[in-house]
Design a protein around this motif. Structure first.
Motif, PDB file in Angstrom:
ATOM      1  N   GLY A   1       9.312  16.750   1.176  1.00 15.11           N
ATOM      2  CA  GLY A   1       8.442  17.279   0.061  1.00 15.11           C
ATOM      3  C   GLY A   1       9.054  16.930  -1.361  1.00 15.11           C
ATOM      4  N   ALA A   2       9.134  17.907  -2.013  1.00 13.52           N
ATOM      5  CA  ALA A   2       9.374  17.763  -3.681  1.00 13.52           C
ATOM      6  C   ALA A   2      10.495  17.331  -3.640  1.00 13.52           C
ATOM      7  N   VAL A   3      11.609  17.639  -2.977  1.00  9.45           N
ATOM      8  CA  VAL A   3      12.835  17.030  -3.104  1.00  9.45           C
ATOM      9  C   VAL A   3      13.222  15.589  -3.003  1.00  9.45           C
ATOM     10  N   ASP A   4      12.218  15.341  -1.780  1.00  9.05           N
ATOM     11  CA  ASP A   4      12.370  13.832  -1.842  1.00  9.05           C
ATOM     12  C   ASP A   4      11.603  12.972  -2.966  1.00  9.05           C
ATOM     13  N   LEU A   5      10.712  13.654  -3.731  1.00  2.00           N
ATOM     14  CA  LEU A   5       9.972  13.586  -5.079  1.00  2.00           C
ATOM     15  C   LEU A   5      10.799  13.263  -6.049  1.00  2.00           C
ATOM     16  N   ALA A   6      11.845  14.218  -6.070  1.00  3.26           N
ATOM     17  CA  ALA A   6      12.727  14.419  -7.125  1.00  3.26           C
ATOM     18  C   ALA A   6      13.733  13.215  -7.048  1.00  3.26           C
ATOM     19  N   VAL A   7      14.131  13.029  -6.078  1.00  9.78           N
ATOM     20  CA  VAL A   7      15.140  11.588  -5.531  1.00  9.78           C
ATOM     21  C   VAL A   7      14.553  10.400  -6.103  1.00  9.78           C
ATOM     22  N   ALA A   8      13.201  10.436  -5.491  1.00 13.47           N
ATOM     23  CA  ALA A   8      12.521   9.102  -6.062  1.00 13.47           C
ATOM     24  C   ALA A   8      12.302   8.982  -7.606  1.00 13.47           C
TER      25      ALA A   8
ATOM     26  N   THR B   1      -4.193  13.082  -5.556  1.00 15.28           N
ATOM     27  CA  THR B   1      -4.211  11.815  -4.965  1.00 15.28           C
ATOM     28  C   THR B   1      -5.203  11.308  -3.878  1.00 15.28           C
ATOM     29  N   GLU B   2      -5.335  12.604  -3.282  1.00 10.94           N
ATOM     30  CA  GLU B   2      -6.182  12.686  -2.103  1.00 10.94           C
ATOM     31  C   GLU B   2      -5.609  12.052  -0.910  1.00 10.94           C
ATOM     32  N   THR B   3      -4.177  12.123  -0.926  1.00  7.07           N
ATOM     33  CA  THR B   3      -3.483  11.381   0.250  1.00  7.07           C
ATOM     34  C   THR B   3      -3.482  12.330   1.464  1.00  7.07           C
ATOM     35  N   GLU B   4      -3.646  11.614   2.423  1.00  6.40           N
ATOM     36  CA  GLU B   4      -3.678  12.410   3.741  1.00  6.40           C
ATOM     37  C   GLU B   4      -2.236  13.253   3.777  1.00  6.40           C
ATOM     38  N   ARG B   5      -2.042  14.276   4.280  1.00  2.00           N
ATOM     39  CA  ARG B   5      -0.835  15.031   4.297  1.00  2.00           C
ATOM     40  C   ARG B   5       0.159  14.383   5.136  1.00  2.00           C
ATOM     41  N   ALA B   6      -0.315  13.861   6.160  1.00  2.00           N
ATOM     42  CA  ALA B   6       0.644  13.133   7.236  1.00  2.00           C
ATOM     43  C   ALA B   6       1.249  12.019   6.694  1.00  2.00           C
ATOM     44  N   VAL B   7       0.461  11.378   5.854  1.00  2.00           N
ATOM     45  CA  VAL B   7       0.934  10.103   5.152  1.00  2.00           C
ATOM     46  C   VAL B   7       2.128  10.692   3.862  1.00  2.00           C
ATOM     47  N   ALA B   8       1.703  11.829   3.253  1.00  2.00           N
ATOM     48  CA  ALA B   8       2.693  12.059   2.096  1.00  2.00           C
ATOM     49  C   ALA B   8       3.798  12.695   2.851  1.00  2.00           C
ATOM     50  N   ARG B   9       3.858  13.261   3.783  1.00  2.00           N
ATOM     51  CA  ARG B   9       4.782  13.845   4.568  1.00  2.00           C
ATOM     52  C   ARG B   9       5.741  12.789   5.069  1.00  2.00           C
ATOM     53  N   GLY B  10       5.220  11.579   5.710  1.00  2.00           N
ATOM     54  CA  GLY B  10       6.031  10.226   6.124  1.00  2.00           C
ATOM     55  C   GLY B  10       6.810   9.614   4.959  1.00  2.00           C
ATOM     56  N   LEU B  11       5.964   9.678   3.738  1.00  2.00           N
ATOM     57  CA  LEU B  11       6.937   9.203   2.674  1.00  2.00           C
ATOM     58  C   LEU B  11       7.827   9.950   2.206  1.00  2.00           C
TER      59      LEU B  11
ATOM     60  N   MET C   1       0.833  -1.209  -0.035  1.00  2.00           N
ATOM     61  CA  MET C   1       0.067  -0.133  -0.057  1.00  2.00           C
ATOM     62  C   MET C   1       0.829   1.222   0.180  1.00  2.00           C
ATOM     63  N   THR C   2       1.907   1.325   0.962  1.00  2.00           N
ATOM     64  CA  THR C   2       2.758   2.301   0.938  1.00  2.00           C
ATOM     65  C   THR C   2       3.425   2.644  -0.385  1.00  2.00           C
ATOM     66  N   GLU C   3       3.853   1.476  -0.904  1.00  2.00           N
ATOM     67  CA  GLU C   3       4.765   1.839  -1.992  1.00  2.00           C
ATOM     68  C   GLU C   3       3.744   2.157  -3.298  1.00  2.00           C
ATOM     69  N   THR C   4       2.639   1.876  -3.281  1.00  2.00           N
ATOM     70  CA  THR C   4       1.574   2.381  -4.254  1.00  2.00           C
ATOM     71  C   THR C   4       1.125   3.745  -4.183  1.00  2.00           C
ATOM     72  N   THR C   5       1.061   4.075  -2.748  1.00  2.00           N
ATOM     73  CA  THR C   5       0.656   5.587  -2.504  1.00  2.00           C
ATOM     74  C   THR C   5       2.047   6.636  -2.952  1.00  2.00           C
ATOM     75  N   ALA C   6       3.189   5.958  -2.922  1.00  2.00           N
ATOM     76  CA  ALA C   6       4.396   6.880  -3.103  1.00  2.00           C
ATOM     77  C   ALA C   6       4.603   6.838  -4.490  1.00  2.00           C
ATOM     78  N   ASP C   7       3.972   5.752  -5.357  1.00  2.00           N
ATOM     79  CA  ASP C   7       4.236   5.647  -6.711  1.00  2.00           C
ATOM     80  C   ASP C   7       3.136   6.804  -7.448  1.00  2.00           C
ATOM     81  N   SER C   8       2.036   6.784  -6.783  1.00  2.00           N
ATOM     82  CA  SER C   8       0.815   7.595  -7.018  1.00  2.00           C
ATOM     83  C   SER C   8       1.066   9.116  -6.828  1.00  2.00           C
TER      84      SER C   8
END
Length: 227
Positions: free
Chosen positions: A48-55, A34-44, A1-8
């Motif tokens: 923020g966007a820096v970690d998205l760029a790394v991903a 993605t209608e993701t809870e902010r706390a979940v997104a921050r946990g992943l 579930m976490t991996e899917t959320t991160a990919d989404s």
């Protein structure tokens, strides 16, 4: 579930990167889309966007490794294997603007070290996928050389408008040829008796340099966690 959320979240962010870059605005838009809870997104993605760029960069590395693993490279010269791997890494990217924005992000002083680690990680992934077994200083020099080739080729590719990126692949071949020439010069100097005598002391020191062990921290350059 976490991996899917991160990919989404990453996929959603890519829709906004061409307009807002790898920014907080892009991160918030991905959360909203993605209608993701902010706390979940921050946990992943704590940064923020820096970690998205790394991903996004690491996703490209993973796709490259899959392509290398699926290819039959047995009949290729080694230099051609390296060229194939670099090309596979660039072709794994489906959004040139996302790379351009990432290059800008990781050129900033506060993120430059992160960008260097990502490039090193890509070079390490290539050498590892190609079966590199070096354990001495060559482990480092190979990755340093390839990091330079890869980063220069990406920058060239960002401005390439040739058909099928042929100009980029020609540029890549020239850069690899430059590295091969340097290696030939190094080999000839090592065979030179006078040079060998002069370098006897430094060579003993180089012999003490070892590749990172399996038990080292995974945030060091070349370790799987750095990719």
């Amino acid at each position: 579930m976490t991996e899917t959320t991160a990919d989404s979240l990453l996929d959603a962010a890519l829709m906004h990167v061409p307009f807002d870059g790898w920014s907080e605005a892009t991160f918030r838009a991905a959360i909203r889309d993605t209608e993701t809870e902010r706390a979940v997104a921050r946990g992943l993605f704590p940064r923020g966007a820096v970690d998205l760029a790394v991903a996004y960069h690491k996703r490209g590395d993973a796709l490259m490794r899959d392509r290398i693993a699926a290819a039959d490279l047995s009949e290729m010269r080694f230099r051609d294997k390296v060229a194939f791997a670099v090309r596979a890494r660039i072709e794994a990217v489906d959004d040139r603007e996302a790379v351009r924005r990432g290059t800008t992000l990781f050129a900033l002083p506060m993120h430059a070290a992160e960008g260097a680690r990502l490039i090193w990680g890509t070079a390490d992934a290539i050498w590892t996928a190609l079966g590199d077994s070096s354990e001495d200083i060559n482990w480092y020099t190979k990755r340093a050389s390839l990091s330079g080739v890869y980063s220069a080729t990406v920058l060239y590719w960002l401005g390439d408008d040739s058909l099928g990126n042929e100009a980029t692949w020609d540029f890549l071949d020239r850069r690899i040829e430059d590295v091969m020439q340097i290696e030939k010069v190094k080999a000839s100097m090592q065979d030179n008796r006078l040079f060998g005598t002069l370098m006897a002391g430094p060579s003993k020191l180089f012999d003490l340099v070892r590749a990172p062990g399996q038990g080292m921290h995974d945030d060091l350059p070349g370790q799987s966690g750095a990719r």
